[in-house]
Each structure stands twice: as C-alpha cells, then as structure tokens.
Design a protein around this motif. Structure first.
Motif, short mmCIF file in Angstrom:
data_model
loop_
_atom_site.label_atom_id
_atom_site.label_comp_id
_atom_site.label_asym_id
_atom_site.label_seq_id
_atom_site.Cartn_x
_atom_site.Cartn_y
_atom_site.Cartn_z
N LEU A 129 35.05 28.71 32.47
CA LEU A 129 35.73 28.99 31.21
C LEU A 129 36.14 30.45 31.14
N GLY A 130 37.18 30.71 30.36
CA GLY A 130 37.65 32.08 30.20
C GLY A 130 36.57 32.98 29.65
N ARG A 131 35.79 32.48 28.70
CA ARG A 131 34.71 33.27 28.10
C ARG A 131 33.67 33.65 29.16
N GLU A 132 33.36 32.73 30.06
CA GLU A 132 32.38 33.00 31.11
C GLU A 132 32.88 34.08 32.06
N PHE A 133 34.17 34.04 32.37
CA PHE A 133 34.70 35.06 33.28
C PHE A 133 34.72 36.43 32.60
N CYS A 134 35.05 36.46 31.30
CA CYS A 134 35.03 37.74 30.58
C CYS A 134 33.64 38.35 30.59
N GLU A 135 32.61 37.51 30.49
CA GLU A 135 31.23 38.01 30.55
C GLU A 135 30.94 38.60 31.92
N LYS A 136 31.50 38.00 32.98
CA LYS A 136 31.34 38.56 34.32
C LYS A 136 32.01 39.93 34.42
N VAL A 137 33.17 40.05 33.80
CA VAL A 137 33.87 41.33 33.81
C VAL A 137 33.01 42.40 33.15
N ASN A 138 32.40 42.06 32.02
CA ASN A 138 31.54 43.03 31.33
C ASN A 138 30.29 43.37 32.13
N GLU A 139 29.74 42.38 32.82
CA GLU A 139 28.59 42.66 33.70
C GLU A 139 28.98 43.68 34.77
N TYR A 140 30.16 43.49 35.32
CA TYR A 140 30.64 44.40 36.36
C TYR A 140 30.86 45.80 35.79
N LEU A 141 31.45 45.87 34.61
CA LEU A 141 31.68 47.18 33.99
C LEU A 141 30.35 47.89 33.73
N ALA A 142 29.36 47.13 33.25
CA ALA A 142 28.05 47.72 32.97
C ALA A 142 27.39 48.23 34.25
N SER A 143 27.57 47.49 35.36
CA SER A 143 26.96 47.90 36.64
C SER A 143 27.56 49.20 37.14
N HIS A 163 44.64 23.05 21.88
CA HIS A 163 43.57 22.25 22.48
C HIS A 163 42.73 23.05 23.47
N LEU A 164 42.93 24.34 23.53
CA LEU A 164 42.33 25.12 24.60
C LEU A 164 41.59 26.33 24.04
N GLU A 165 40.30 26.45 24.40
CA GLU A 165 39.56 27.66 24.04
C GLU A 165 40.10 28.83 24.85
N THR A 166 40.36 29.92 24.18
CA THR A 166 40.92 31.10 24.85
C THR A 166 40.01 32.30 24.60
N ALA A 167 39.70 33.02 25.67
CA ALA A 167 38.92 34.25 25.55
C ALA A 167 39.87 35.43 25.73
N ARG A 168 39.60 36.50 25.01
CA ARG A 168 40.49 37.67 25.05
C ARG A 168 39.65 38.94 25.16
N MET A 169 40.08 39.82 26.03
CA MET A 169 39.43 41.13 26.13
C MET A 169 40.46 42.18 26.52
N ARG A 170 40.09 43.43 26.34
CA ARG A 170 41.00 44.54 26.58
C ARG A 170 40.64 45.22 27.90
N LEU A 171 41.65 45.35 28.77
CA LEU A 171 41.47 46.04 30.04
C LEU A 171 42.58 47.07 30.19
N PHE A 172 42.18 48.30 30.42
CA PHE A 172 43.16 49.39 30.59
C PHE A 172 44.19 49.38 29.45
N ASP A 173 43.68 49.24 28.24
CA ASP A 173 44.49 49.32 27.02
C ASP A 173 45.48 48.16 26.87
N MET A 174 45.25 47.07 27.55
CA MET A 174 46.08 45.87 27.36
C MET A 174 45.18 44.67 27.06
N TRP A 175 45.63 43.85 26.10
CA TRP A 175 44.89 42.63 25.80
C TRP A 175 45.26 41.56 26.83
#
Length: 580
Positions: A129-143, A163-175
């Motif tokens: 899921l998109g949310r799961e991948f975003c959490e991986k991104v944050n884990e990497y940033l924290a590391s 019909h689709l769950e969407t996760a959103r996060m900001r990377l390098f000032d872009m959503w």
C-alpha cells in the motif's frame, strides 16, 4: 427594450490560434441564406419565443476535424527536482532490499511526453500500500538523521467514485501521492468495486483513457504502454478508453466528463464508440445518479477554466449531456425550448472570441471564468423557478449552486453580471453619443439631486460601477454581446459577425469610463457619515438617512474634486430648501 444579438457570420473558432473548431449556425432571413448565431428577435424577455424563432435556423456543432499527428517525445526528460525525488525513492528500495517496482502513473507521463511541465506526481506501487511505502521512506529518513515527513492518507470513498486509498507525503518541497497497483471487479448490481492488488497491465486497463494509462518506470527509467495503444493514441490525438467505453463509463461515469475535458484541452478527437457510449441513456442516467454534484462541478469548472472551454461545452452538447450536467430545477418558467443549449454555447463562443479580440490579459482568471459562465447562461436570464419560499429565482442561480455545487459567491457574481449588463445596454447610447443625455432618464439610475446634463453620464456610470465593482469590464463585455451593432456585408457578400465592432464598442465604453475617472469608484466612501447626516439635518435613523447617503454619493460623482466642507454646505442648503 429591444435586445438583439446579430452575429451574421459562421462563428469560426479558428479566428484565433486557440480556437480551431466550428459551430455551424444558420438563418434564413428574407430568403437570404447566411450563417448567424441569432436571427434578430423582438425581445430577450421571452426565451421560449426567442428560441422558437431560432429553432429551425440552427444546426448542431460539427465535430472537429481529425487532429494532426501530435509531437510526442521519444523519452521523458526529468528536471533536476524530479531526478532528486526519484533517486531518493530508489535509495529507499536499496536500503530495505525491497523487490518493488515504482511507476509514475497517468497525467504526469502524458504531459512529459508532450513536452509540458507537470507537478502532479502519482506513484503506483506493485506490492504494498502507498501508506506502507511512505512509512518506509520515513524509516529511511530517520536512519540518515533527516527529518521525517508527515503522511496524509485519503481514504477510499465509493460514494464519491474514489475507490483507492491514497497516501501523500512531501519530498524535496513537492507533494507526492502513493497508491498501489490494483485491479477492480464490479458486481452486476453494485457500483462499488472489489479491489485487489493487480499487475501494472491490469491497472493500466482500469484507467479512464489510453492516453492516461501510460507508466514511467522509475526503476528502469522507461515508459511502459501496457494497453498497447496509449502512445499511438497520444501521437494521433485520439481519446479512447482502454476497455469497451460503455463498461468503462458505467463503472465510473465521471470518466465521461474527464474524456470531454481532455479531448477539449488537447484538441483531440473523441473516439466514435466512446461518443456513442457517452450519449446512451444508461450512461447519462448514471452520471446524474452515481456521481456527486461536487465532482461534476469540479470537472466542469476545470473545463471552463481550461484553454478550450467552448469546445468542451460543445462536446457536452454533442453527447446530449448539457442538461445532465447543467441540471434544471423542476417547474421552470417559461419552459426551456429545444436547442437552448446551442444558444447557450453560441453566446459563450462569441464571448470567448471577443475576449481574445479585446486581449485576454485585461481579465483575471477569475473574471474570465465567471464571464464565460455569465455568457453561457445568458439565454436563461429570464427563466426562473420557485424556491421553497415560493420566491422566483433565476435558474442560473440553481445551476451554479445546486447542479455544479460551486461557491455561492459565483452564483451571486454571475447574476450581478447579468443585471449590470442589462443596465449597461441602456447606458451605451449615451456613451456612444447616439442619444442626447440632456433630458434623458434611466429606469434604474434615478438621480436624486440636481445634476447638469454634462455630469449625468458620470453619475449614472459611477452608480453602476459601484454596484458591480471589479466585474464592470466583464459586465460591459456581456453587454456588447447583446447590443445591436448593425449588419454589414463582408468581402464574400455574406453578413459579417461584427466581432470587430463589438470589440471597438467595448473599448470605446471602457475608455470613456476611464476618462471619466471612475476606475475604482466603488472604493470611494461618502464624505459625510450617517451620524453627521442625522446631526446636521436633524433626522432619525431610517430610510431618510439612507437616501441622503445616496444623495451624497451622487454629489461626489457630480463634483469629483469636492471637499467634505463643500459637501456639508450643499447639504445644509439643500436640506433647508426641502423644509421650505
């Protein structure tokens, strides 16, 4: 009052580089055959009678010619920011040793291949899921000791065709939006799909259009066309659905409006099978029943704000969707006659061409958007319905507020434009010196003080601008659509559309108003406030104070350089005279 729009020539949208298509409108007048938008009609106060007069003199808009081959890039050129974002995502994959394919989906791929900038990046993920991948991104940033980013999750909402769950996060000032690849299974009696993880090919085929089904694979730095025709349809300028169009539209009827919007935006050709499906009764009913009015209004607003609003509305007419989208309330008076949608589109077409003739930079985006809505609904200005309090309300108000669910302010502004344009029509003969202002009176502009003839025009125009404020030029534009400018013959011997005359009329009136020093006149405050009015004239609060405030504004329009002391002196003299 006789209001006539004599547009005596085939309205060709090729008149400007932004208008390429044709709306064929014809009239037989005194046995002469010539293209026109309107036959001259006796009054605009009865749209039913007007339309009956015009019904046989108009034909539907023809389809645009086949689009030429579109220039499509062989590969996608990334910006520095896009490269930075995609490299970071690949770092996440390597850090966690993820066997995940990351693909940018949809509009970004299409626009980049067309050489257009796009800042809307949607990334499809094949095994989480998109949310799961975003959490991986944050884990990497924290590391790495970097700041983690907030994750927003937009839940699926079948009632809104989301019909689709969407996760959103900001990377390098872009959503960036993250979703999973998916496949949808629809039950026969349900419009809510069963969602499961799907392959990239399955995901591509569930998309609305082939031109939106392309992927850019971040892992391999390549464009993927799983439908086998996305690139070709993009190059040939065709709007086609990946699956049979009726099935696609019944699954999500909003796709019909998206097809219209993209067809108009890119000046592409709607596929014949797509048009037949979109115009069928079952799909038209599904649009009205299955899609929220907010989402319909959003799509329509994107059309009107786009680069080809007239073609978009023409498509709605061609597909018999005009009254599905611009739904009328029950019990309208008088009943809307056949072909009214073509008159609406015709007014909008002339307004659009006139804007380009005048110079579009004169108007803000918001003014232009509402000018097109005002022109579109001009044939409905005298058509009303009764609200819950049995009060007569213009149907344009219902369409904007209820059928499109746009802002209440939009409805108010469009109705104000209509009212002000009618007032401008009565004012224009004095601006153009066709009528002598000496003994003239206006129904709407009652002058409450003694004003010399030379000042009447300034007072009237000032009062009107104080009503409509920043939208006075829009109202003047709409007024010139209605104002009779005469019939002339062009080089071919046919009657000319007179866009040049309407443009010149607009510029003349605009110049006069500016020369009168009336720009921003609505920002001028009365020199004397209500409290002082009551003290000086010994009045109690009520209508008399309001009348005197209006008199003071008219005095200031008559004496633009007058001071507060001079105004007070005039008040005392006038008040004393009134007592005697």
């Amino acid at each position: 009052m006789r209001l006539a729009l004599n547009v005596q020539r085939l309205i060709s949208f090729s008149a400007t580089k932004n208008h390429r298509h044709h709306l064929n409108l014809y009239s037989h007048h005194n046995h002469n055959y010539f293209p026109c938008l309107f036959v001259k009609f006796p009054t605009f106060s009865n749209p039913l009678q007007t339309l009956a007069c015009c019904r046989e003199n108009m034909v539907t808009a023809v389809s645009p010619p086949r689009s030429p081959r579109v220039q499509v890039k062989e590969k996608i050129d990334l910006t520095a920011k896009e490269t930075q974002i995609f490299d970071r995502l690949l770092e996440v994959l390597r850090h966690f040793n993820l066997n995940t394919q990351l693909r940018v989906a949809g509009g970004w791929v299409r626009d980049k291949l067309l050489g257009k900038d796009c800042y809307d990046i949607d990334i499809a993920i094949d095994n989480m899921l998109g949310r799961e991948f975003c959490e991986k991104v944050n884990e990497y940033l924290a590391s790495r000791g970097e700041e983690v980013q907030g994750i927003g999750v937009i839940q699926c909402n079948p009632d809104q065709s989301k019909h689709l769950e969407t996760a959103r996060m900001r990377l390098f000032d872009m959503w960036i939006d993250f979703v999973n690849l998916r496949s949808e299974d629809y039950c026969e009696n349900s419009r809510i799909p069963t969602m499961r993880f799907g392959t990239a090919k399955e995901d591509a085929y569930r998309r609305d259009l082939t031109i939106n089904s392309l992927f850019y694979n971040i892992n391999t730095n390549s464009v993927e066309d799983f439908t086998g025709r996305g690139l070709e349809d993009l190059k040939s300028g065709n709007v086609v659905t990946p699956l049979p169009p009726k099935e696609t539209f019944l699954d999500d009827p909003l796709r019909v409006l998206r097809a219209v919007r993209f067809g108009a935006r890119f000046e592409f050709v709607l596929d014949e099978a797509l048009k037949q499906a979109a115009a069928c009764d079952e799909v038209r009913a599904a649009i009205g029943e299955k899609i929220s009015r907010e989402r319909i209004g959003h799509e329509v607003d994107l059309m009107i704000s786009g680069n080809q609003p007239v073609q978009a509305v023409n498509y709605l007419c061609d597909l018999k969707l005009f009254w599905v989208v611009f739904r009328l309330p029950p019990g309208v008076e008088p009943a809307v006659a056949e072909m009214c949608e073509r008159l609406c589109t015709g007014y909008m077409a002339v307004a659009s061409n006139l804007v380009h003739s005048i110079g579009g930079l004169k108007f803000t985006d918001e003014q232009l958007r509402l000018a097109l809505y005002a022109a579109l609904f001009l044939p409905l200005t005298k058509t009303v319905y009764r609200d819950n309090r049995n009060k007569k309300v213009p149907v344009a108000d219902f369409i904007i507020r209820n059928s499109l669910k746009l802002k209440a302010k939009d409805a108010e502004t469009v109705l104000n434009i209509h009212r002000a344009s009618r007032k401008f029509i009565s004012l224009l003969p004095f601006i153009t010196s066709e009528k002598d202002v000496q003994n003239a009176e206006l129904e709407w502009g009652k002058i409450l003080i003694d004003v010399p003839a030379v000042s009447k025009l300034r007072v009237w125009a000032g009062l009107l601008l104080r009503e409509i404020k920043d939208f006075w030029q829009v109202s003047l534009l709409v007024c010139t659509l209605l104002y009779p400018v005469g019939i002339e013959h062009g080089p071919s011997g046919k009657n000319d559309v007179n866009l040049d005359k309407r443009r010149d009329l607009f510029k003349l009136a605009e110049d006069v108003i500016i020369q009168l020093g009336l720009e921003k006149v609505w920002e001028v405050n009365p020199l004397v406030n209500g409290k002082d009015i009551m003290n000086i004239l010994h009045l109690k609060p009520g209508p008399n104070v309001r009348d005197w405030t209006e008199k003071i504004i008219q005095w200031q329009l008559n004496y633009p350089s007058g001071t507060a002391d001079e105004c007070l002196e005039w008040m005392r003299e006038t008040g004393a005279s009134a007592k005697h």
